[in-house]
Write a protein that holds these residues in place. Structure first.
Motif, PDB file in Angstrom:
ATOM      1  N   PRO A 168       0.486  -1.082  -0.224  1.00 38.55           N
ATOM      2  CA  PRO A 168       0.105   0.199  -0.230  1.00 38.55           C
ATOM      3  C   PRO A 168       1.383   1.299   0.012  1.00 38.55           C
ATOM      4  O   PRO A 168       1.646   0.725   0.296  1.00 38.55           O
ATOM      5  CB  PRO A 168      -0.387  -0.027   1.141  1.00 38.55           C
ATOM      6  CG  PRO A 168      -1.333  -2.080   1.564  1.00 38.55           C
ATOM      7  CD  PRO A 168      -0.019  -2.101   1.297  1.00 38.55           C
ATOM      8  N   THR A 221      -4.790   9.817   3.550  1.00 37.16           N
ATOM      9  CA  THR A 221      -6.131   9.764   2.881  1.00 37.16           C
ATOM     10  C   THR A 221      -6.776  10.384   3.731  1.00 37.16           C
ATOM     11  O   THR A 221      -6.894   9.628   5.138  1.00 37.16           O
ATOM     12  CB  THR A 221      -6.298   8.182   2.169  1.00 37.16           C
ATOM     13  OG1 THR A 221      -5.800   7.803   1.843  1.00 37.16           O
ATOM     14  CG2 THR A 221      -7.948   8.680   2.010  1.00 37.16           C
ATOM     15  N   LEU A 242      -6.218  -3.876  -8.177  1.00 36.80           N
ATOM     16  CA  LEU A 242      -6.697  -2.959  -7.150  1.00 36.80           C
ATOM     17  C   LEU A 242      -6.650  -3.803  -5.758  1.00 36.80           C
ATOM     18  O   LEU A 242      -7.114  -4.769  -5.774  1.00 36.80           O
ATOM     19  CB  LEU A 242      -8.213  -2.501  -7.713  1.00 36.80           C
ATOM     20  CG  LEU A 242      -8.941  -1.715  -6.483  1.00 36.80           C
ATOM     21  CD1 LEU A 242      -8.366  -0.350  -6.557  1.00 36.80           C
ATOM     22  CD2 LEU A 242     -10.075  -1.909  -6.404  1.00 36.80           C
ATOM     23  N   ASN A 243      -6.264  -2.739  -4.327  1.00 32.88           N
ATOM     24  CA  ASN A 243      -6.000  -3.637  -3.622  1.00 32.88           C
ATOM     25  C   ASN A 243      -4.983  -5.102  -3.480  1.00 32.88           C
ATOM     26  O   ASN A 243      -5.431  -5.739  -3.175  1.00 32.88           O
ATOM     27  CB  ASN A 243      -7.064  -3.745  -2.387  1.00 32.88           C
ATOM     28  CG  ASN A 243      -8.375  -2.675  -2.513  1.00 32.88           C
ATOM     29  OD1 ASN A 243      -7.135  -1.471  -3.026  1.00 32.88           O
ATOM     30  ND2 ASN A 243      -9.868  -2.702  -2.812  1.00 32.88           N
ATOM     31  N   THR A 264      -2.369   5.275  -7.433  1.00 30.14           N
ATOM     32  CA  THR A 264      -3.966   5.228  -6.872  1.00 30.14           C
ATOM     33  C   THR A 264      -4.681   5.814  -7.390  1.00 30.14           C
ATOM     34  O   THR A 264      -4.261   6.532  -7.949  1.00 30.14           O
ATOM     35  CB  THR A 264      -2.568   5.842  -6.077  1.00 30.14           C
ATOM     36  OG1 THR A 264      -1.531   5.437  -5.032  1.00 30.14           O
ATOM     37  CG2 THR A 264      -3.723   5.995  -4.194  1.00 30.14           C
ATOM     38  N   SER A 324      -6.774   3.939  -2.848  1.00 30.79           N
ATOM     39  CA  SER A 324      -6.609   2.620  -3.140  1.00 30.79           C
ATOM     40  C   SER A 324      -5.541   2.424  -3.929  1.00 30.79           C
ATOM     41  O   SER A 324      -4.988   2.940  -4.997  1.00 30.79           O
ATOM     42  CB  SER A 324      -7.632   1.678  -3.731  1.00 30.79           C
ATOM     43  OG  SER A 324      -9.073   1.901  -2.972  1.00 30.79           O
ATOM     44  N   LYS A 360     -14.817  -3.881   0.097  1.00 34.23           N
ATOM     45  CA  LYS A 360     -14.219  -3.096  -0.767  1.00 34.23           C
ATOM     46  C   LYS A 360     -12.555  -2.991  -1.540  1.00 34.23           C
ATOM     47  O   LYS A 360     -12.325  -2.729  -1.576  1.00 34.23           O
ATOM     48  CB  LYS A 360     -14.864  -1.885  -0.552  1.00 34.23           C
ATOM     49  CG  LYS A 360     -16.046  -1.420  -0.546  1.00 34.23           C
ATOM     50  CD  LYS A 360     -16.465  -0.312  -0.433  1.00 34.23           C
ATOM     51  CE  LYS A 360     -18.529   0.440  -1.016  1.00 34.23           C
ATOM     52  NZ  LYS A 360     -18.344   1.673  -0.250  1.00 34.23           N
ATOM     53  N   THR A 361     -12.596  -3.416   0.217  1.00 39.43           N
ATOM     54  CA  THR A 361     -10.554  -3.527   0.454  1.00 39.43           C
ATOM     55  C   THR A 361     -10.425  -4.853  -0.420  1.00 39.43           C
ATOM     56  O   THR A 361      -8.940  -4.694  -0.447  1.00 39.43           O
ATOM     57  CB  THR A 361     -10.574  -3.510   1.955  1.00 39.43           C
ATOM     58  OG1 THR A 361     -10.741  -5.000   2.135  1.00 39.43           O
ATOM     59  CG2 THR A 361     -10.474  -2.440   2.220  1.00 39.43           C
TER      60      THR A 361
END
Length: 844
Positions: free
Chosen positions: A23, A28, A164-165, A188, A193, A363-364
């Motif tokens: 990450p 954020t 993603l993620n 990002t 994310s 979502k993560t």
């Protein structure tokens, strides 16, 4: 099966193309909370939320709740809602915080409006929102771009697949260690994310349109795709994520049919709310929110800004309901912005599509991020349509389109690429030279196609190595095909294997001690303007199932799966066959196949003993020959297919597909010659509706002249446990024969329309399907006299044969189970009256 293989191949390709990264350390700002009416304490839905100092906006959900993230430097947030005083709240940068907002009323009330339509009609509009909705629907035909006489514009499209993620476990997975250079290319999102840019495709084009006679021309000036030399993959991506026309009545999203919020039947599906009025570019506009009445319905949620003077859409944003019955889709958001041309035409100038797909709904969770952007410039209307563009071809690919340099792209694309996007091209150029890449390709090929690559050839297939039938007993088969992945792209060996394809096999029956074989070659001919063109030559001596169309059969007789089906085929013919055919796509959507085919049928004692009556005497026919010339034509507007170097596979389309086949044949039976003409017409289509989608297949055929029963229509059945979508599932082997017939298959998929509304069961995301397959035909005496017809064969001439049933699909996202019954000709010898079939049927 092809769809399953395509999905698996795509996933393997993608995993090897992109991977993960830790990450980002970017700070954020995250704000969550709830907005309520200060007087009633009721939640306020669709409140407009804006971060001051950022372009980031959001709205509250039906519960009045919201969540908004940004990496921008912001210090305050505002809440606005028509009829309420706007509130602005200070926030802390780089922190997570929760807010409880109460909004006070400005005593603004929306009144009921009555609109008269004609002398005898009166429509009562419940709210101003419904009035705005009706005005948009009423003026759709005027505001659609198709209403403009002529226009042109320049377009730029960018399509990208990213990861993603990504998680640490994925980053450190030992299989990805050889690709560390891929992992470093990190970007990002606006929400903070992390994602790894992957496959990238760009297109620059010039588009012309004429209303009368209707014609569209797309001149592709440049096209590039990273790491993939198969142009049809890019074409399929364009089709699956095609531009959405906001004025259509039905949107197709992830293969599902969504009622458009501006469909005439929209009020049956949506609630509408007028949430704001503003002056934009000097014109008054209304902000109209829409949301599905039932959360579990296949419906959309979002809003559109409507121009008050023309009732045209000037911008729109929407996504599926969170509880809509979609698999693996966490998000599917479409944003469109329109611009006014000559003060009377609204044209879309930009569309952004964002799709997040994952096995999990969090979502993560690690997911695929798919983005597509359209940008249009230099829009002109009421122009002279160039004479040079007149003609049936809709797409013109310039010879230099795929040979543009990177420097040329840097100066010509409408928007600059990010550093990470530019790096994608470098990665795709170098990844093929990593030693582990070839190893992973080998395993991917073996697991998906059951072939093992061995240098320039591939050996297999595993599925055909062992099988059993009543003629050969146990059957062993070994085959090969050339390997188009041998050596790197651009090398002489790879270029040769992309032009010439060779395949073959040898099979041996342990029971009859006979050797069977096949040899085939394909030549990929030049494909100007991406038009498919192929030449094929084949020679085969083997057993064949009479009447079986191999391209429309789930499993052939010599497949290892037949060992567990519980049924051994008993009707197999031995055939010696030479075939040559030429296939060409003449223009987009229209193609033809020309075939010359010579077959020699040999009898098999106690299985097929051919005979005929001559001068009243039964005369054995040890063998006979059939020579055929065949012309197949196919037409479908906006026809879509996946094509590799040597094969293509058509995809279902919302437009009807027309197929016309003519066959001229000559038979030689004991030096007695006869001729026949065979004509078949097929029409099939996928029709979308607010309650799912319908698949239908209508076919009519007739044979003129005299033909042996092997050249007539031997309808295929299926007594195995697996569902066969190409044949009848309750018809026994070798049950019906016709020389003229009509058939109709109808299958409707409700996509969970009913099951979604049952509490608790809706969590399973099951989907309903109903179907019926029917056949009516006759078989004439003149064809029965050409060659003696087996006693088990007859024609469904008294009344149509039919089988019908229902099914449940999307079981564990993968399986489908059908329950079916024979409606007519019940208690037929060897055929069941009912059955249960299963299928592996993954999908969105």
């Amino acid at each position: 099966m092809r769809r399953i293989v395509a999905v698996i191949v795509f996933c393997v390709l993608f995993i090897f193309k992109i991977s993960a990264q830790a990450p980002s350390q970017t700070l954020t700002t995250e704000i969550s909370g709830r907005v309520i009416d200060a007087s009633t304490k009721e939640p306020l839905q669709y409140v407009n939320i804006k971060l001051i100092g950022s372009l980031k906006t959001e709205q509250t959900d039906p519960k009045g709740e919201f969540l908004i993230r940004t990496i921008d430097r912001v210090d305050s947030i505002s809440f606005s809602y028509i009829g309420f005083r706007t509130r602005t709240i200070a926030i802390k940068k780089g922190k997570s915080q929760h807010l409880s907002i109460e909004m006070g009323s400005e005593e603004l009330k929306l009144t009921e409006i009555t609109v008269k339509a004609g002398k005898h009609q009166k429509r009562v509009i419940d709210t101003t929102a419904n009035y705005v909705y009706h005005q948009v629907v009423k003026n759709k035909s005027i505001n659609r771009n198709e209403n403009v006489n002529t226009y042109r514009y320049d377009s730029y499209e960018k399509f990208q697949i990213s990861l993603l993620n990504p998680k640490e476990k994925l980053i450190n997975f030992f299989l990805f260690k050889p690709f560390k250079f891929v992992f470093k290319n990190v970007d990002t999102t606006e929400e903070g994310s992390v994602f790894i840019p992957g496959i990238l495709k760009e297109t620059l084009a010039e588009v012309y349109y004429r209303k009368n006679p209707k014609q569209t021309k797309k001149i592709v000036k440049a096209e590039i795709i990273s790491g993939i030399d198969n142009v049809s993959i890019g074409n399929m991506a364009n089709y699956q994520f095609a531009e959405t026309n906001a004025y259509d009545n039905v949107f197709i999203i992830a293969t599902h049919s969504f009622t458009s919020p501006f469909s005439p039947a929209g009020r049956n599906t949506y609630f509408y709310y007028l949430t704001d009025t503003a002056k934009i570019d000097g014109r008054i506009s209304y902000k109209l929110h829409f949301v599905g009445k039932v959360k579990e319905d296949v419906a959309l949620k979002g809003y559109a800004w409507i121009d008050s003077a023309t009732w045209a859409i000037r911008s729109i944003i929407f996504r599926p309901n969170e509880k809509a019955n979609l698999n693996f889709v966490n998000d599917y958001t479409i944003k469109q912005d329109y611009t006014l041309i000559k003060d009377k035409y609204w044209f879309m100038k930009r569309e952004e599509l964002t799709t997040v797909g994952s096995l999990f709904k969090k979502k993560t969770a690690t997911a695929l991020l798919i983005t597509k952007m359209y940008n249009r410039r230099n829009i002109e209307t009421d122009i002279d349509f160039p004479d040079s563009l007149k003609g049936p071809e809709e797409k013109i690919l310039l010879d230099s389109a795929r040979n543009r340099s990177r420097a040329w792209w840097d100066t010509m694309r409408f928007e600059h690429l990010t550093r990470q996007e530019k790096e994608v091209y470098h990665i795709s150029d170098t990844i093929h030279f990593v030693k582990a890449w070839k190893t992973y390709e080998w395993f991917g090929r073996f697991l998906t196609a059951a072939y093992a690559d061995a240098g320039p050839i591939s050996v297999g297939r595993l599925l055909n190595l062992v099988s059993y039938n009543n003629v050969e007993g146990w059957r062993l088969r070994f085959g090969f095909e050339t390997n188009v992945r041998f050596q790197h792209l651009g090398t002489p060996a790879n270029n040769f294997l992309h032009k010439f394809y060779f395949t073959g096999y040898a099979a041996y029956g342990l029971g009859d001690h006979k050797l069977q074989y096949l040899a085939e070659t394909r030549i990929s001919l030049p494909r100007r303007n991406d038009r498919y063109q192929m030449l094929d030559v084949m020679y085969r001596y083997d057993l064949r199932v009479p009447g079986q169309d191999e391209s429309q059969t789930l499993l052939t007789f010599d497949n290892i799966v037949t060992l567990i089906s519980g049924t051994v085929l008993s009707k197999i013919m031995r055939v010696r066959e030479f075939r040559i055919y030429y296939e060409k796509e003449w223009i987009k959507d229209f193609s033809s196949t020309i075939t010359f085919n010579q077959k020699t049928y040999e009898d098999i004692p106690s299985v097929f003993n051919f005979a005929r009556i001559e001068h009243g005497v039964l005369t054995p026919v040890p063998s006979f020959g059939v020579t055929e010339f065949m012309l197949d034509n196919r037409y479908s507007y906006n026809d879509q297919y996946f094509a590799n170097a040597f094969f293509r596979y058509f995809q279902s389309s919302k437009y009807p597909v027309f197929m016309l086949r003519y066959t001229g044949g000559i038979t030689d039976i004991l030096n007695n010659y006869s001729s026949y003409h065979n004509v078949q017409l097929t029409i099939k289509q996928r029709i979308s509706s607010p309650i799912g989608h319908t698949l239908y297949n209508f076919r009519v055929a007739k044979i003129f002249g005299e033909a042996p029963y092997t050249a007539c229509y031997l309808t295929q059945g299926n007594l195995g446990i697996l569902l066969d979508k190409f044949n009848y599932n309750l018809m026994s082997e070798f049950e019906y024969i016709t020389d003229q017939y009509v058939s109709l298959w109808v299958e409707h998929h409700f996509d969970g329309f009913f099951l979604n509304k049952i509490p608790y069961m809706n969590k399973l995301k099951l989907r309903e399907v109903v179907f019926v397959k029917s056949l009516y035909g006759t078989f004439s005496e003149k064809n029965a006299d050409v060659l003696l017809v087996p006693s088990t064969l007859s024609a469904p001439s008294k009344y149509p044969y039919a089988e019908a049933g229902f099914g449940i699909e999307n079981i564990a996202y993968l399986f489908r189970v059908d329950f079916m019954w024979r409606v007519s000709y019940r208690n037929s010898p060897g055929a069941p009256n009912w059955g249960v079939k299963i299928a592996l049927s993954p999908g969105f």
